[in-house]
Design a protein around this motif. Structure first.
Motif, PDB file in Angstrom:
ATOM      1  N   ALA A 204      30.959  41.555  52.110  1.00  0.00           N
ATOM      2  CA  ALA A 204      32.108  42.434  51.875  1.00  0.00           C
ATOM      3  C   ALA A 204      32.067  42.931  50.436  1.00  0.00           C
ATOM      4  CB  ALA A 204      33.404  41.676  52.151  1.00  0.00           C
ATOM      5  N   HIS A 205      32.546  44.134  50.206  1.00  0.00           N
ATOM      6  CA  HIS A 205      32.267  44.801  48.935  1.00  0.00           C
ATOM      7  C   HIS A 205      33.483  45.531  48.398  1.00  0.00           C
ATOM      8  CE1 HIS A 205      32.384  48.801  50.827  1.00  0.00           C
ATOM      9  NE2 HIS A 205      31.968  48.138  51.901  1.00  0.00           N
ATOM     10  N   GLY A 412      31.566  50.834  60.449  1.00  0.00           N
ATOM     11  CA  GLY A 412      31.157  50.923  59.058  1.00  0.00           C
ATOM     12  C   GLY A 412      29.662  51.106  58.899  1.00  0.00           C
ATOM     13  N   TYR A 413      29.286  52.151  58.199  1.00  0.00           N
ATOM     14  CA  TYR A 413      27.896  52.385  57.822  1.00  0.00           C
ATOM     15  C   TYR A 413      27.861  52.818  56.365  1.00  0.00           C
ATOM     16  CZ  TYR A 413      25.356  52.073  62.244  1.00  0.00           C
ATOM     17  OH  TYR A 413      24.739  51.611  63.384  1.00  0.00           O
ATOM     18  N   ASN A 414      26.751  52.563  55.709  1.00  0.00           N
ATOM     19  CA  ASN A 414      26.538  53.181  54.419  1.00  0.00           C
ATOM     20  C   ASN A 414      25.192  53.886  54.423  1.00  0.00           C
ATOM     21  OD1 ASN A 414      24.810  50.974  54.235  1.00  0.00           O
ATOM     22  ND2 ASN A 414      25.210  50.635  52.077  1.00  0.00           N
ATOM     23  N   SER A 480      21.907  42.042  52.000  1.00  0.00           N
ATOM     24  CA  SER A 480      23.005  42.893  51.569  1.00  0.00           C
ATOM     25  C   SER A 480      22.686  44.345  51.903  1.00  0.00           C
ATOM     26  CB  SER A 480      23.237  42.759  50.062  1.00  0.00           C
ATOM     27  OG  SER A 480      24.127  43.764  49.606  1.00  0.00           O
ATOM     28  N   PHE A 496      29.535  55.020  51.538  1.00  0.00           N
ATOM     29  CA  PHE A 496      30.126  54.311  52.667  1.00  0.00           C
ATOM     30  C   PHE A 496      30.968  55.268  53.508  1.00  0.00           C
ATOM     31  CE2 PHE A 496      29.315  50.605  50.036  1.00  0.00           C
ATOM     32  CZ  PHE A 496      28.874  49.700  50.973  1.00  0.00           C
ATOM     33  N   GLU A 533      27.438  48.066  58.123  1.00  0.00           N
ATOM     34  CA  GLU A 533      28.270  47.056  57.488  1.00  0.00           C
ATOM     35  C   GLU A 533      28.464  45.941  58.507  1.00  0.00           C
ATOM     36  OE1 GLU A 533      31.550  47.807  54.771  1.00  0.00           O
ATOM     37  OE2 GLU A 533      31.417  49.906  55.382  1.00  0.00           O
ATOM     38  N   TRP A 534      28.025  44.747  58.161  1.00  0.00           N
ATOM     39  CA  TRP A 534      27.921  43.648  59.124  1.00  0.00           C
ATOM     40  C   TRP A 534      29.235  43.324  59.830  1.00  0.00           C
ATOM     41  CZ3 TRP A 534      23.214  42.981  60.366  1.00  0.00           C
ATOM     42  CH2 TRP A 534      22.184  43.046  59.421  1.00  0.00           C
ATOM     43  N   LYS A 536      31.755  45.075  60.724  1.00  0.00           N
ATOM     44  CA  LYS A 536      32.472  46.109  61.467  1.00  0.00           C
ATOM     45  C   LYS A 536      31.798  46.392  62.815  1.00  0.00           C
ATOM     46  CE  LYS A 536      34.491  47.837  57.234  1.00  0.00           C
ATOM     47  NZ  LYS A 536      34.734  48.976  56.332  1.00  0.00           N
TER      48      LYS A 536
END
Length: 593
Positions: A204-205, A412-414, A480, A496, A533-534, A536
């Motif tokens: 988480a960020h 969630g993706y980045n 990460s 993101f 994003e793991w 989500k």
């Protein structure tokens, strides 16, 4: 929901779109709509999990359970309330040594240990619908594993400052503790009620660029993990030091395949942040292809320490938040002395929140109206509370979403890329999102009923630190989604994208599958690379998330290169008996062939 927000809700039902809203209500049969909703949404009558001393239905008490460790029946309810597992067995260890005892008990009796914090997640990384109460033990870290203290420095005033915290502590509690000592952390999640351990599991960020924002040398430095001891032939506590143990990189984002009981973080002097909200920039300007446009998002990234933007679907409206470090308050900024300054990010009245969710997901033709209403309520709330320009200690504007605020589902993706390509990435995603939304709307489908969120942040890079006159190289976490990508030294930022919608909204899987295909086609290792994003939702087919085998077994692992197989091997090495796992993780954490 506060009285102010309820008033604003009805104020927004102005003649401009109030008639459309009421007509849509009349056009639908509520009984039919409610009957079609997923049963788990209607069953989620509580906002958090509950505990009891009773015996789970159909489940005998775990055999030979260790004496002295609390054992009870507990429900598991994730944050979106879509994963609701009733009556699992849960333990409440009081010390790290208790966790060791539980690990060895689980190994001998064929149980899985699933650490639980505040369950702020969507992905089934803790438990799954297939988890059996007869073989799964929840381990609640929030009841007792919450201690924290400062570590004394023996090397002089200029030595690093470190805090030691157990992993059941929340970020909000840790930040309050540090603030009382005039200390702070550069980056952390926007939700305060997330545990340190949960953050380590999923990576988480927060957001920001250390070269532009407050320069704090922060980060996890040591970690105590319960791992398999090959000499003792049992699980035992072991301290990993990031300066000496490269294997610690596998634990910094471990996906729930490890149990960390305690960590130390390097911290620095606290600092004040100003956060300004701009709500009058049109979407086609903020997300335009033209980098020279003064209102282009990339230009704000260049001029501010931290940037977040929201786009309200089926409108041209946006909300831009801009953070800068300012030692002294300037202008007409409102001084804030506590977190969650914005009305949309505060605790809500759950029945009212569920009513709005049922309304939006059940009568989908209302989506354009509700999207506009969401924007108007947010802008009115900022005006009413004078929070368009706020200033205060760093945590007070960086913690802006309460864990009991409005609930939604999030994909969630980045996209990892270079600064020069930020606007190109943003523009492509905005155009595709808008085009797909419009195309589906012509077919009577409105799956996106919450804002599209953009955040831009720096990456976890190889770090060279000088401690006590000695230079040491520290590599980033292996798994990460903010780590550097092999073969692309030019990548230095991540964009993101948070796609949000109310639980139970129909046709979301169709939208998300198309979105993922777009990401993997356009950002596949050239000037940019897409990563998940793991915590989500991701891996969609036409009906569900986390089921697309191509994403699981090929696309996703490939974005980590050789790091993927290295991390999988290390997690297996330290948990050879697979006690830290579940059905979902057994499918996810496979080596790439």
């Amino acid at each position: 929901m506060s009285l102010k927000l309820l008033v604003l809700f009805w104020i927004c039902l102005t003649p401009a779109f109030g008639d459309q809203f009421l007509n849509e209500l009349r056009a639908d049969t509520w009984a039919d709509r409610l009957a079609s909703f997923p049963s788990q949404i209607l069953q989620s009558a509580v906002g958090t999990f509950s505990n009891s001393s009773g015996v789970p239905s159909g489940c005998g008490k775990p055999p030979n359970f260790p004496l002295g460790i609390t054992l009870l029946s507990s429900d598991f309810l994730n944050w979106s309330e879509l994963l609701n597992m009733r009556s699992l067995w849960a333990a409440e260890p009081e010390t790290p040594e208790d966790v060791v005892t539980l690990a060895n008990w689980a190994y001998k009796h064929g149980y899985s240990l699933r650490p639980r914090g505040y369950s702020h997640s969507w992905a089934p990384l803790t438990v799954t619908p297939a988890s059996q109460c007869s073989r799964t033990l929840i381990v609640d870290t929030t009841k007792h594993l919450t201690a924290m203290r400062m570590l004394t420095n023996s090397s002089g005033l200029h030595a690093p400052i470190n805090v030691l915290t157990q992993t059941g502590a929340s970020w909000e509690d840790l930040l309050n503790y540090l603030e009382s000592k005039n200390l702070g952390i550069f980056s952390f999640p926007a939700v305060g009620k997330m545990t340190i351990g949960g953050t380590l599991a999923v990576g988480a960020h927060g957001t920001g660029f250390p070269t532009r924002a407050a320069k704090l040398d922060t980060g996890f430095r040591t970690g105590d993990a319960v791992v398999w001891d090959y000499k003792k032939n049992e699980y035992a506590l072991r301290t990993f030091t990031r300066l000496q143990d490269e294997d610690m990189r596998a634990f910094l984002v471990h996906l729930g395949r490890a149990f960390i009981t305690q960590v130390s973080l390097m911290v620095g002097p606290n600092y004040n942040l100003r956060c300004q909200s701009i709500t009058n920039i049109r979407a086609d300007a903020l997300f335009s292809r033209d980098h020279d446009n003064e209102n282009a998002l990339a230009n704000f990234v260049e001029n501010y320490d931290r940037v977040e933007a929201q786009f309200f679907p089926y409108t041209d409206r946006t909300w831009l938040k801009l953070w800068t470090e300012e030692k002294v308050k300037s202008g007409n900024a409102l001084t804030i002395d506590k977190p969650y300054p914005y009305t949309h990010g505060r605790q809500v009245f759950r029945p009212a929140d569920r009513l709005i969710s049922l309304l939006a997901s059940g009568i989908t033709r209302l989506t354009p109206v509700i999207s506009r209403m969401t924007y108007e309520i947010g802008v009115s709330g900022v005006a009413l509370t004078r929070t368009a320009d706020v200033w205060g200690p760093s945590k007070n504007s960086l913690l802006y979403y309460h864990h009991l605020a409005h609930k939604f589902v999030s994909l969630g993706y980045n996209v990892v890329t270079s600064r020069a390509n930020i606007q190109k990435v943003v523009n492509l995603c905005y155009l595709f999102y808008s085009r797909l939304s419009d195309e589906m709307a012509t077919k009577g489908m409105w799956p996106m009923n919450q804002p599209l969120e953009f955040r831009i942040t720096g990456l976890d890079k190889v770090e060279v630190m000088e401690i006590n006159s000695t230079k040491t190289t520290i590599k980033p976490p292996a798994l990460s989604f903010l780590s550097e990508i092999e073969g692309h030294p030019e990548y230095d930022v991540a964009v993101f994208f948070g796609l949000h919608y109310f639980p139970g909204t129909p046709n979301t899987a169709t939208f998300m599958k198309a979105w993922e295909s777009f990401l993997f086609t356009n950002f596949n290792g050239g000037y940019a690379t897409a990563r998940v994003e793991w915590a989500k939702t991701w891996g969609f087919d036409d009906d569900n998330s986390w089921v697309n085998s191509t994403v699981f077994n090929q696309i996703l692992p490939a974005t980590y290169g050789s790091e993927w197989n290295w991390a999988m091997a290390k997690l297996d090495e330290y948990d050879p008996h697979n006690i830290y796992s579940n059905e979902f993780l057994q499918k996810l954490t496979l080596p790439l062939h």
